[in-house]
Design an enzyme around this catalytic site. Structure first.
Site, PDB file in Angstrom:
ATOM      1  N   ALA A  41      11.083   0.656   0.188  1.00 39.53           N
ATOM      2  CA  ALA A  41      11.657   0.496  -1.151  1.00 39.53           C
ATOM      3  C   ALA A  41      10.610   0.096  -2.184  1.00 39.53           C
ATOM      4  CB  ALA A  41      12.760  -0.558  -1.124  1.00 39.53           C
ATOM      5  N   GLY A  46       6.036  -6.081   0.202  1.00 35.41           N
ATOM      6  CA  GLY A  46       5.196  -5.333   1.140  1.00 35.41           C
ATOM      7  C   GLY A  46       4.856  -3.952   0.633  1.00 35.41           C
ATOM      8  N   CYS A  47       5.852  -3.290   0.073  1.00 37.13           N
ATOM      9  CA  CYS A  47       5.647  -1.922  -0.422  1.00 37.13           C
ATOM     10  C   CYS A  47       4.733  -1.914  -1.642  1.00 37.13           C
ATOM     11  CB  CYS A  47       6.987  -1.262  -0.730  1.00 37.13           C
ATOM     12  SG  CYS A  47       8.024  -1.110   0.750  1.00 37.13           S
ATOM     13  N   THR A  48       4.823  -2.959  -2.449  1.00 34.43           N
ATOM     14  CA  THR A  48       3.947  -3.089  -3.613  1.00 34.43           C
ATOM     15  C   THR A  48       2.511  -3.270  -3.145  1.00 34.43           C
ATOM     16  OG1 THR A  48       5.712  -4.018  -4.974  1.00 34.43           O
ATOM     17  CG2 THR A  48       3.444  -4.504  -5.653  1.00 34.43           C
ATOM     18  N   ALA A  51       1.217   0.111  -1.843  1.00 36.40           N
ATOM     19  CA  ALA A  51       0.990   1.064  -2.932  1.00 36.40           C
ATOM     20  C   ALA A  51      -0.237   0.679  -3.753  1.00 36.40           C
ATOM     21  CB  ALA A  51       2.228   1.151  -3.825  1.00 36.40           C
TER      22      ALA A  51
END
Length: 155
Positions: A41, A46-48, A51
């Site tokens: 998401a 974590g995804c930030t 990315a």
């Protein structure tokens, strides 16, 4: 749940909307190597981190002949917010139907906090210029993954 990809498999074709609603296809990158990474998401810690790590290393990867595409189940509007908020340079595409994630083995059962749940499996697939899978990494960690990938790819 589909099978996980193996080196030598043909990478499943896809066409998905990016943060601007423009269609992005794997075929658009024919003749170049592509790192396709799947994350649960946009706008989550974590995804930030992941990315931002890809964005920070984009020039190094591009110089080595790699394009990077991040895939999540998010809609283009959320991807646009994510890109703006974090100043991301990687191509982000949305797969709300999760068909592409499924085709890549990046959606299915996973362990989360000791429970088995169905969701996005954080994964990275390296597709060669010939459209074949060179590496398929599943259940990768958000932090440190890009650094390890750079080392493994000899970039």
């Amino acid at each position: 749940m589909s099978e996980r990809l193996q080196p030598g498999d043909t990478a499943p074709a896809f066409t998905l909307p990016d943060a601007d609603g423009k269609q992005v296809s794997l075929a658009d990158h024919a003749g170049r190597k592509v790192i396709v990474y799947f994350y649960p998401a946009a706008l989550t810690p974590g995804c930030t981190k992941q990315a931002c790590d890809f964005t920070d290393n984009l020039e190094v990867l591009a110089a080595a002949g790699y394009d990077v595409i991040g895939v999540s189940p998010d809609k283009p509007e959320k991807l646009a917010k994510f890109r703006e908020k974090e100043n991301l340079k990687v191509t982000l595409v949305g797969d709300p139907s999760k068909e592409t994630m499924d085709a890549y083995g990046a959606y299915g059962e996973k362990k989360m906090y000791g429970k088995t749940v169905t969701g996005v499996i954080r994964s990275t697939v390296v597709v060669g210029a010939d459209g074949k899978v060179e590496r398929a990494l599943y259940n990768v960690r958000a932090t440190g993954h890009v650094a390890k990938l750079l080392k493994d790819l000899d970039v």
